[in-house]
Write a protein that holds these residues in place. Structure first.
Motif, short mmCIF file in Angstrom:
data_model
loop_
_atom_site.label_atom_id
_atom_site.label_comp_id
_atom_site.label_asym_id
_atom_site.label_seq_id
_atom_site.Cartn_x
_atom_site.Cartn_y
_atom_site.Cartn_z
N CYS A 727 0.82 -1.21 0.00
CA CYS A 727 0.00 0.00 0.00
C CYS A 727 0.86 1.26 0.00
CB CYS A 727 -0.93 0.02 1.20
SG CYS A 727 -1.92 -1.46 1.36
N LYS A 728 2.12 1.12 -0.26
CA LYS A 728 3.00 2.28 -0.30
C LYS A 728 2.50 3.23 -1.40
CE LYS A 728 7.94 3.28 -0.18
NZ LYS A 728 8.07 4.09 -1.41
N GLY A 729 2.39 4.50 -1.05
CA GLY A 729 1.84 5.45 -2.02
C GLY A 729 0.39 5.77 -1.73
N LEU A 730 -0.20 5.08 -0.75
CA LEU A 730 -1.56 5.41 -0.34
C LEU A 730 -1.55 6.79 0.31
CD1 LEU A 730 -4.52 4.23 0.06
CD2 LEU A 730 -3.81 3.86 2.42
N ILE A 731 -2.48 7.65 -0.08
CA ILE A 731 -2.50 9.01 0.48
C ILE A 731 -3.57 9.12 1.57
CG2 ILE A 731 -2.88 11.45 -0.04
CD1 ILE A 731 -1.88 10.70 -2.93
N ARG A 732 -4.77 8.68 1.25
CA ARG A 732 -5.83 8.75 2.26
C ARG A 732 -6.92 7.76 1.90
NH1 ARG A 732 -7.16 12.99 -1.39
NH2 ARG A 732 -5.49 14.34 -0.75
N TRP A 733 -7.73 7.50 2.89
CA TRP A 733 -8.90 6.67 2.63
C TRP A 733 -10.05 7.22 3.44
CZ3 TRP A 733 -10.96 4.18 6.92
CH2 TRP A 733 -10.11 4.08 8.04
N ALA A 734 -11.26 6.91 3.03
CA ALA A 734 -12.43 7.40 3.75
C ALA A 734 -13.61 6.49 3.46
CB ALA A 734 -12.78 8.82 3.32
N VAL A 735 -14.47 6.40 4.45
CA VAL A 735 -15.68 5.59 4.29
C VAL A 735 -16.85 6.53 4.04
CG1 VAL A 735 -17.19 3.91 5.40
CG2 VAL A 735 -14.74 3.88 5.87
N ASP A 736 -17.68 6.17 3.10
CA ASP A 736 -18.89 6.95 2.80
C ASP A 736 -20.08 6.03 3.05
OD1 ASP A 736 -20.91 8.49 1.82
OD2 ASP A 736 -19.96 8.93 -0.10
N VAL A 737 -20.79 6.29 4.14
CA VAL A 737 -21.95 5.45 4.48
C VAL A 737 -23.19 6.03 3.80
CG1 VAL A 737 -23.32 4.50 6.38
CG2 VAL A 737 -20.87 4.93 6.68
N ASP A 738 -24.02 5.18 3.25
CA ASP A 738 -25.16 5.61 2.43
C ASP A 738 -24.71 6.56 1.32
OD1 ASP A 738 -26.69 4.23 4.34
OD2 ASP A 738 -27.12 6.05 5.48
N PRO A 739 -23.78 6.14 0.50
CA PRO A 739 -23.26 7.04 -0.55
C PRO A 739 -24.36 7.37 -1.56
CG PRO A 739 -22.58 4.79 -1.00
CD PRO A 739 -23.25 4.77 0.35
N LEU A 740 -24.27 8.56 -2.16
CA LEU A 740 -25.27 8.94 -3.15
C LEU A 740 -24.87 8.54 -4.56
CD1 LEU A 740 -26.81 12.37 -2.19
CD2 LEU A 740 -27.76 10.07 -2.03
N ALA A 741 -23.58 8.40 -4.78
CA ALA A 741 -23.13 7.95 -6.11
C ALA A 741 -22.21 6.77 -5.89
CB ALA A 741 -22.42 9.07 -6.83
N VAL A 742 -22.49 5.65 -6.53
CA VAL A 742 -21.62 4.49 -6.32
C VAL A 742 -20.98 4.08 -7.64
CG1 VAL A 742 -22.92 3.64 -4.38
CG2 VAL A 742 -23.45 2.81 -6.64
#
Ligand code: ADP
Ligand code: ZN
Ligand code: ZN
Length: 742
Positions: A727-742
């Motif tokens: 995962c080297k080079g990973l900048i950020r991650w985030a969870v989107d619960v009930d996303p509006l666009a998938v």
């Protein structure tokens, strides 16, 4: 004696710091107290928090515990219900409580010195005192409710809700809100109401209406706004007024759902279907869903309103016997249409034309929807001849038309016909849009802007051409097509033949400067514009009284989009656009909505023609149920940004594997896991933005609570996966619960 205190400070989503930091204080400060605390070398704003309720903080060396610098004097502690709302939002949307709590407070609470803060509070108080004297005898300009409105209001008063007010545009929903707010405030001298709208642009209109109604009753301070378009001092002032109880009504955008309101009794969410209620960054919360939660928490009634409810809310408002949890209230008629109101000022609605239209299936008072089959029009025609004729006829009569296209710029792509070069963005996997007005190529994702090249950058061919159309081009094209039409009654010594028509455009480009939107809207209202071209910006809410024709020139794209919510959005947009036409009852008798389409028989347009949202919703819900889509399942997305697409996907896929391998000791994990589907990581539809590669992974479960339990447990796996070598080079991650666009 000194006490140990838990204090929440602003911690980024996945920060190493524990959720609650420990400080000591000479006096015991109750949870919710705003304090200043030292953090590293600086001092920051914190909220005293009940640390028992939080996940255990690690053992602390008492010698290292620092002292609270001081409490913010004169500001009452935030209430327990506010703390619960923030805690719930943080857990549900997978962020730190500190981040959500501090982001929900006005920035100046953090930035002002204690002395500055004191001055601000003093000023607030003297103003209140001055405003407290109520106006002599408030004359109410509230109209008598129509029978439909009266019925709805009775239901709201006698039931607990939540309510979904399904009312056509112009059916008098806002009047219902005003009425309910009035009732609630009259019942209790401290009661407060929160009224939310999706967009900042819509707040001034609403504010004017609420002020006109309530300032005479409760004074100047009674109505305040809260939205991100305000300056920080304004925001602080509104926030303090709400928090102290001086403000009785708070109007705002999604952020207002977190306003501190000590005696909240009613929450209204207008245009509840609007995607702007979902936050796109930080904690990706849905203000509409939080409003429902908050209502339950505080014992406040919740009223969601829309002409085209979200399918989620529509489904929730099915009959209680089938499991519905909201009460659906219906107002089908437009105010001013026959039967909708008892007001004596109504235009007669029983003209021959109206009678004819009822037989054609258009509800009384609503514009006739006409579909133009573009298969029978000249190839490449932007405007069909019948539409063009209709526009000419209307403007020649002094009526206004609105032409609507959801794509700004002149053309979405510039293209070389010799070598096939296209105006790709060097930083994104997207094309740069051609803006003729300033001869630039602009990336709408990263902002990268360059002058349009004279010749093809790849082969030198001077003949590079725009592909496709945006609002700029429609505006230009229409001005040409209408060049020989004159404005009515406009002959003057300088212009003996009459003035040419005025075509104007409103979109994100034309309104970039502060105040531009207001002045452009004012020009439309004043009648200085004959044809208005624009994006969805012009479809929403604005009360243009002289517009009698609305045209969607190319709406088909949404019918075939990979986004399963695209048809829902198109339908609601077209219904809203239709709501712009014929708002003036004296002109509205013959207003029209034109749809240019290659799919005239599509069920979406058929339902639109009848203004039959329930039919449209039933058909969509059936499709969603068959496909196991929301609201028949719960979804979450994990997004990852990285230097390379491989790293972004590797992170997501490793976390997916970790859900099976790293959690064996978690009680009940296998049951939770069995209810959640984790799909493999895929690149996002626009894979690269500003040279950052983006990937996402979809999670689905038939059970919302199983998905929630999964996310709570899996969080530690995501954290740990970060450090994997692949995962080297990973900048950020985030969870989107009930996303509006998938
Ligand atoms: P919506 O919010 O559903 O679009 P509004 O509440 O803005 O509808 O009402 C549309 C128009 O009708 C407004 O000009 C409003 O002042 C007027 N109106 C609403 N209710 C009544 C009523 N009971 N009697 C007369 N006019 C009304
Ligand atoms: Zn070329
Ligand atoms: Zn770009």
């Amino acid at each position: 004696m000194s006490h140990a205190l838990g204090v929440l400070v602003h911690t980024p989503a996945h920060a190493r710091l524990g959720p609650v930091l420990t400080y000591q204080s000479e006096c015991l400060l109750p949870p919710g107290t705003l304090v200043r605390v030292p953090l590293g070398t600086r001092e920051t704003l914190g909220v005293v928090w009940d640390s028992q309720s939080m996940d255990a903080t690690e053992a602390i060396d008492p010698a290292k515990v620092r002292a609270v610098a001081g409490a913010l004097e004169g500001i009452a502690p935030l209430r327990a219900t506010w703390q619960q709302l923030v805690t719930f939002a943080a857990h549900y949307y997978q962020r730190s409580v500190g981040e959500v709590a501090l982001a929900a407070l006005p920035p100046q609470l953090r930035d002002l010195s204690p002395a500055q803060m004191q001055r601000r509070l003093q000023r607030g108080i003297s103003k209140t005192a001055a405003a407290d004297a109520p106006a002599a005898s408030p004359v109410s300009d509230a109209p008598a409710l129509s029978p439909e409105q009266a019925h709805v209001v009775t239901q709201i008063e006698n039931q607990s809700g939540p309510f979904l007010l399904f009312g056509a545009t112009g059916s008098g929903k806002t009047e219902v809100y005003l009425h309910c707010v009035h009732t609630v405030l009259a019942q209790d001298p401290g009661a407060q109401a929160l009224v939310m709208v999706p967009e900042i642009n819509l707040t001034p209109q609403l504010e004017a209406r609420f002020k006109a109604r309530f300032v005479p009753l409760y004074g100047e301070q009674a109505v305040v706004s809260l939205h991100s378009g305000m300056t920080n001092p304004q925001r602080l002032k509104s926030w303090l007024a709400a928090h102290s109880g001086a403000a009785r009504i708070v109007l705002g955008t999604r952020m207002a759902v977190f306003a501190s309101l000590p005696l909240l009794r009613l929450i209204v969410v207008d245009e509840e279907h609007d995607p702007s209620y979902k936050s796109g960054e930080g904690a990706r919360y849905s203000a509409r869903d939080l409003a429902v939660y908050r209502g339950r928490l505080e014992g406040a009634k919740v009223l969601l309103g829309s002409a085209t409810p979200s399918l989620e809310s529509w489904y929730q408002s099915r009959p209680a016997a089938e499991g519905g949890r909201y009460l659906r209230l219906h107002m089908p008629s437009r105010i001013g249409a026959s039967g909708a109101t008892s007001s004596p000022n109504d235009a007669p609605a029983t003209t021959a034309q109206q009678a004819m239209r009822s037989t054609a299936g258009t509800p009384a008072g609503l514009p006739l929807v006409r579909r133009v089959d573009m298969n029978h029009q000249p190839r490449k025609a932007v405007f069909s001849l019948p539409l063009l004729d209709a526009i000419k006829e209307r403007v020649a009569r002094g009526e206004q038309c609105m032409v609507f296209l959801n794509r700004r710029g002149y053309a979405p792509v510039l293209h070389c016909t010799d070598c096939d070069w296209k105006s790709e963005c060097t930083n994104c996997s997207a094309f740069r849009v051609f803006h003729k007005i300033d001869r630039t190529l602009r990336c709408h994702h990263c902002g990268f802007t360059e002058r349009v090249p004279r010749t093809c950058p790849a082969c030198g061919n001077p003949d590079i051409t725009p592909l496709g159309r945006g609002t700029e081009q429609i505006e230009e094209h229409l001005a040409q097509l209408l060049a020989d039409v004159r404005r009515p009654h406009s002959t003057s010594p300088e212009c003996p033949e009459g003035e040419p028509l005025r075509v104007a455009r409103i979109d994100a480009d034309s309104t970039r400067l502060k105040g531009a939107l207001e002045s452009q809207l004012a020009a439309v209202h004043a009648g200085d514009v004959d044809v208005l071209v624009g994006t969805q910006m012009i479809a929403k809410g604005h009360d243009f009284r002289r517009i009698t024709l609305v045209a969607a020139v190319n709406p088909d794209g949404a019918l075939f989009s990979s986004d399963f919510r695209a048809p829902e959005r198109l339908f609601s947009l077209l219904m809203q656009a239709a709501g712009r036409a014929g708002r003036d009852a004296s002109l509205g008798g013959n207003s029209e909505v034109w749809i240019q389409t290659f799919q005239p028989a599509h069920p979406l347009y058929a339902a639109l023609k009848q203004y039959d949202y329930p039919a449209f919703a039933a058909q969509q819900l059936q499709e969603r149920e068959q496909a196991g889509m929301p609201p028949f399942c719960a979804q979450a997305l994990v997004r990852a940004d990285a230097r390379t697409q491989e790293a972004a996907q590797a992170f997501l896929n490793a976390a997916r594997v970790g859900a099976h391998t790293d959690m064996p000791l978690w009680e009940g994990w296998s049951e939770v896991l069995a209810q959640v589907t984790l799909y493999p990581a895929v690149p996002m539809s626009i894979q690269r933005v500003a040279n950052i590669e983006r990937a996402q992974m979809l999670l689905e479960s038939p059970s919302r609570s199983a998905l929630q339990r999964f996310l709570q447990g899996w969080h530690s796996v995501l954290q740990a996966t970060r450090t994997h070598p692949e995962c080297k080079g990973l900048i950020r991650w985030a969870v989107d619960v009930d996303p509006l666009a998938v």
